[in-house]
Scaffold this active site. Structure first.
Site, PDB file in Angstrom:
ATOM      1  N   ILE A  64       4.034   1.145   3.042  1.00 53.94           N
ATOM      2  CA  ILE A  64       3.275   2.013   2.135  1.00 53.94           C
ATOM      3  C   ILE A  64       1.935   1.414   1.752  1.00 53.94           C
ATOM      4  O   ILE A  64       1.140   2.062   1.077  1.00 53.94           O
ATOM      5  CB  ILE A  64       4.073   2.344   0.847  1.00 53.94           C
ATOM      6  CG1 ILE A  64       4.630   1.069   0.226  1.00 53.94           C
ATOM      7  CG2 ILE A  64       5.157   3.353   1.127  1.00 53.94           C
ATOM      8  CD1 ILE A  64       5.294   1.301  -1.123  1.00 53.94           C
TER       9      ILE A  64
ATOM     10  N   GLY B 193      -2.561  -5.124   2.072  1.00 52.73           N
ATOM     11  CA  GLY B 193      -3.651  -5.746   1.329  1.00 52.73           C
ATOM     12  C   GLY B 193      -4.014  -7.073   1.951  1.00 52.73           C
ATOM     13  O   GLY B 193      -3.556  -7.385   3.051  1.00 52.73           O
ATOM     14  N   GLY B 194      -4.814  -7.823   1.236  1.00 50.20           N
ATOM     15  CA  GLY B 194      -5.283  -9.101   1.759  1.00 50.20           C
ATOM     16  C   GLY B 194      -4.165 -10.099   1.977  1.00 50.20           C
ATOM     17  O   GLY B 194      -4.261 -10.953   2.846  1.00 50.20           O
ATOM     18  N   SER B 195      -3.095 -10.009   1.185  1.00 44.19           N
ATOM     19  CA  SER B 195      -2.070 -11.052   1.313  1.00 44.19           C
ATOM     20  C   SER B 195      -0.829 -10.612   2.076  1.00 44.19           C
ATOM     21  O   SER B 195       0.059 -11.416   2.317  1.00 44.19           O
ATOM     22  CB  SER B 195      -1.670 -11.551  -0.074  1.00 44.19           C
ATOM     23  OG  SER B 195      -1.220 -10.483  -0.849  1.00 44.19           O
TER      24      SER B 195
ATOM     25  N   SER C  25       1.857  -7.056   3.643  1.00 46.18           N
ATOM     26  CA  SER C  25       2.180  -5.631   3.748  1.00 46.18           C
ATOM     27  C   SER C  25       3.198  -5.252   2.675  1.00 46.18           C
ATOM     28  O   SER C  25       3.975  -6.095   2.222  1.00 46.18           O
ATOM     29  CB  SER C  25       2.791  -5.333   5.115  1.00 46.18           C
ATOM     30  OG  SER C  25       1.995  -5.913   6.111  1.00 46.18           O
ATOM     31  N   VAL C  26       3.173  -3.970   2.296  1.00 51.65           N
ATOM     32  CA  VAL C  26       4.088  -3.492   1.264  1.00 51.65           C
ATOM     33  C   VAL C  26       4.980  -2.398   1.865  1.00 51.65           C
ATOM     34  O   VAL C  26       4.490  -1.492   2.541  1.00 51.65           O
ATOM     35  CB  VAL C  26       3.304  -2.946   0.047  1.00 51.65           C
ATOM     36  CG1 VAL C  26       4.250  -2.517  -1.059  1.00 51.65           C
ATOM     37  CG2 VAL C  26       2.336  -4.002  -0.477  1.00 51.65           C
TER      38      VAL C  26
ATOM     39  N   ASP D 147      -8.560  -9.595 -10.225  1.00 51.30           N
ATOM     40  CA  ASP D 147      -8.732  -8.761  -9.031  1.00 51.30           C
ATOM     41  C   ASP D 147      -8.589  -7.276  -9.412  1.00 51.30           C
ATOM     42  O   ASP D 147      -7.864  -6.528  -8.759  1.00 51.30           O
ATOM     43  CB  ASP D 147      -7.708  -9.156  -7.958  1.00 51.30           C
ATOM     44  CG  ASP D 147      -8.143  -8.717  -6.551  1.00 51.30           C
ATOM     45  OD1 ASP D 147      -9.340  -8.378  -6.383  1.00 51.30           O
ATOM     46  OD2 ASP D 147      -7.307  -8.705  -5.640  1.00 51.30           O
TER      47      ASP D 147
HETATM   48  N1  LIG Z   1       4.750  -1.099  -6.685  1.00 44.89           N
HETATM   49  C1  LIG Z   1       4.166  -0.356  -5.750  1.00 44.89           C
HETATM   50  N2  LIG Z   1       4.518   0.932  -5.578  1.00 44.89           N
HETATM   51  C2  LIG Z   1       3.919   1.690  -4.639  1.00 44.89           C
HETATM   52  N3  LIG Z   1       2.940   1.260  -3.817  1.00 44.89           N
HETATM   53  C3  LIG Z   1       2.546  -0.019  -3.931  1.00 44.89           C
HETATM   54  C4  LIG Z   1       3.135  -0.899  -4.893  1.00 44.89           C
HETATM   55  N4  LIG Z   1       2.533  -2.104  -4.788  1.00 44.89           N
HETATM   56  C5  LIG Z   1       1.620  -1.988  -3.819  1.00 44.89           C
HETATM   57  N5  LIG Z   1       1.618  -0.748  -3.288  1.00 44.89           N
HETATM   58  C6  LIG Z   1       0.729  -0.262  -2.212  1.00 44.89           C
HETATM   59  O1  LIG Z   1       0.378  -1.342  -1.368  1.00 44.89           O
HETATM   60  C7  LIG Z   1      -1.050  -1.580  -1.413  1.00 44.89           C
HETATM   61  C8  LIG Z   1      -1.334  -3.065  -1.295  1.00 44.89           C
HETATM   62  O2  LIG Z   1      -0.693  -3.736  -2.371  1.00 44.89           O
HETATM   63  P1  LIG Z   1      -1.317  -5.022  -3.076  1.00 44.89           P
HETATM   64  O3  LIG Z   1      -2.702  -4.688  -3.543  1.00 44.89           O
HETATM   65  O4  LIG Z   1      -0.397  -5.523  -4.109  1.00 44.89           O
HETATM   66  O5  LIG Z   1      -1.361  -6.009  -1.843  1.00 44.89           O
HETATM   67  P2  LIG Z   1      -2.254  -7.284  -1.674  1.00 44.89           P
HETATM   68  O6  LIG Z   1      -1.929  -7.834  -0.333  1.00 44.89           O
HETATM   69  O7  LIG Z   1      -2.046  -8.194  -2.826  1.00 44.89           O
HETATM   70  O8  LIG Z   1      -3.714  -6.680  -1.713  1.00 44.89           O
HETATM   71  P3  LIG Z   1      -5.081  -7.377  -2.100  1.00 44.89           P
HETATM   72  O9  LIG Z   1      -4.752  -8.806  -2.293  1.00 44.89           O
HETATM   73  O10 LIG Z   1      -6.005  -7.129  -0.963  1.00 44.89           O
HETATM   74  O11 LIG Z   1      -5.545  -6.731  -3.365  1.00 44.89           O
HETATM   75  C9  LIG Z   1      -1.510  -0.936  -2.720  1.00 44.89           C
HETATM   76  O12 LIG Z   1      -2.862  -0.557  -2.672  1.00 44.89           O
HETATM   77  C10 LIG Z   1      -0.566   0.268  -2.826  1.00 44.89           C
HETATM   78  O13 LIG Z   1      -1.038   1.357  -2.055  1.00 44.89           O
END
Ligand SMILES: Nc1ncnc2c1ncn2[C@@H]1O[C@H](COP(=O)(O)OP(=O)(O)OP(=O)(O)O)[C@@H](O)[C@H]1O
Length: 456
Positions: A109, A112-114, A116-117, A233
């Site tokens: 779904i 991001g930078g760190s 996948s979700v 952030d």
């Molecule tokens: N709790 C959640 N419920 C639904 N979708 C989510 C949730 N957490 C994250 N996502 C989805 O996943 C995407 C990436 O999540 P997140 O920003 O936490 O990742 P990241 O790797 O830390 O990103 P970055 O470090 O680049 O900001 C979000 O923009 C959102 O669309």
């Protein structure tokens, strides 16, 4: 099974005792030994009946007790997991649990930078978003700060961390699932929700509410937790929307815990280009006001339905350059033409008729992005302003030169995708030296992009 066996043995015993009586009647007629044998037989048959009755009663009671214990045990377990959730204690999950919950990490779904979700469902049927942190050293640091920061916070506008897992080369964070994706897909035209499609547009009222929700979440982090928590952030990708389009702030991967009495901390540059406050460059140390700055940029992006930095092509020279939206807003606000910077889609839908409210939001945003951190309001004051309890004065004019430089530092003319898409990219920031007479020396990468550099 045992019950069945006992019943069969009892029935066979009764039958054989009856057979003995019948045989005795035939062979012994109505003699004295016959009556003796019949008496013993009948007593044995009665004993077997009594045994069966007592046994079945005992079994029934045992079963009742068992089911009571099971249901009490289940209730206890539910209560325990409920208390864990209420207390915000994150659970340590096994990798198999997460594989089962996400059906083998099938539905992605977000990215991001760190890492996948993925979407998942836990055994207790709660829907979760499982973030798989990829990358060795950076991942470990982000994992630790995320667990440490979010484990202790409880606020309806902050995402809840259910648990974590640290298995093999991946680390996982398990969050409550927030169904309506992130703010960027609702304000920037053309942005798509992973796996769902796109073309969504948040109404003006919803945007205003999101502004208040995010301000409350940040104010809580800055003022109401045991240690001060700097998010570091804040950007539309890290603001999720729930089923009622209320904001839930997420992603504590870069956050920093700061002692209450510490007003500034010096730390390595982290964050996303376009949302970084000038003090990151000036090396004075950062504070909660750095979050206020990023929040101000997000406000402007919500108002305009566009990124704070966009790439535009010069029609004549065909050269691309970065256009800085906050500067345009600043100018329009001074000319009292704020309606011209509102998201065109909202204007076409005749959604925004309260120019006063637009002006208020613009002014709050411009206060938040003041170059000097001390001139920015704190998040508690921002809430007061947005909710109408504090008058919002016109912010002082600002050239936004340092800010502009910071925005541009993420990329040059040929490589600006990352600064215009909100993807986190912590670049080697050009060092900005303050010389006597307070001139700035700009590094070459930026000098072609920024607008007039003046002594300040
Ligand atoms: N709790 C959640 N419920 C639904 N979708 C989510 C949730 N957490 C994250 N996502 C989805 O996943 C995407 C990436 O999540 P997140 O920003 O936490 O990742 P990241 O790797 O830390 O990103 P970055 O470090 O680049 O900001 C979000 O923009 C959102 O669309």
């Amino acid at each position: 099974m045992e019950d069945k066996k006992a019943n069969i043995i009892a029935t066979l015993t009764v039958l054989s005792l009856l057979l003995v009586i019948i045989a005795a009647r035939v062979y012994l007629k109505l003699s004295k030994p016959f009556y003796l044998l019949a008496g013993v037989d009948i007593s044995l048959i009665l004993a077997v009946f009594c045994f069966l009755v007592i046994r079945s009663r005992y079994n029934r009671e045992r079963k009742n007790l068992e089911s009571r214990y099971i249901s009490e045990g289940r209730e206890l377990r539910i209560e325990y997991s409920f208390l864990r959730k209420v207390a915000g204690v994150p659970t340590k999950f096994k990798l198999e649990d997460l594989e089962e919950a996400t059906d083998g990490f099938r539905v992605q779904i977000g990215k991001g930078g760190s890492g996948s979700v993925f979407k998942g469902v836990l055994k207790d049927e709660s829907q979760v978003a499982v973030k798989r942190i990829e990358g060795e050293e950076k991942g470990e640091r982000e994992f630790r700060s995320e667990v440490a920061a979010i484990a202790s916070v409880q606020h309806k506008n902050l995402v809840r961390l259910y648990g974590y897992s640290s298995a093999n080369r991946y680390r996982f964070l398990v969050y409550e699932y927030i169904p309506n994706s992130s703010l960027d897909v609702w304000i920037f035209p053309g942005k798509r929700r992973l796996g769902v499609g796109g073309g969504c547009c948040l109404t003006w009222d919803q945007r205003y509410q999101v502004a208040i929700d995010v301000a409350k979440a940040l104010s809580y982090l800055h003022n109401d937790c045991r240690s001060k928590i700097l998010h570091l952030d804040v950007k539309p990708e890290n603001i999720l929307l729930d089923e009622d389009y209320r904001a839930v702030v997420t992603d504590f991967g870069l956050s920093k815990l700061v002692a209450r009495d510490e007003s500034r901390v010096v730390t390595e540059i982290r964050g996303t280009c376009g949302y970084l406050a000038p003090e990151w460059l000036l090396e004075h140390g950062i504070s909660e006001k750095s979050d206020v700055y990023s929040y101000g940029i997000v406000l402007l992006e919500m108002i305009g339905g566009r990124r704070s930095i966009t790439r535009v092509e010069n029609k004549r020279t065909k050269k691309k350059k970065l256009e800085y939206f906050p500067r345009i807003v600043n100018q329009k606000m001074r000319e009292r033409r704020v309606m011209e910077i509102v998201d065109q889609r909202l204007m076409e839908a005749k959604e925004v008729d309260d120019e006063g409210q637009v002006m208020k939001l613009v002014c709050v945003a411009l206060w938040c992005i003041q170059e000097k951190a001390k001139n920015r309001p704190d998040m508690a004051t921002v809430i007061e302003m947005l909710e109408g309890r504090v008058t919002v004065n016109e912010p002082p004019d600002s050239k936004l030169v340092v800010v502009d430089l910071l925005a541009a530092a993420g990329g040059d003319d040929d490589d600006v995708d990352d600064v215009t898409t909100g993807v986190r990219r912590v670049v080697e920031m050009p060092k900005l030296h303050i010389q006597r007479g307070r001139h700035f020396r700009f590094p070459s990468v930026c000098s072609s992009i920024i607008s007039p550099v003046s002594p300040r």
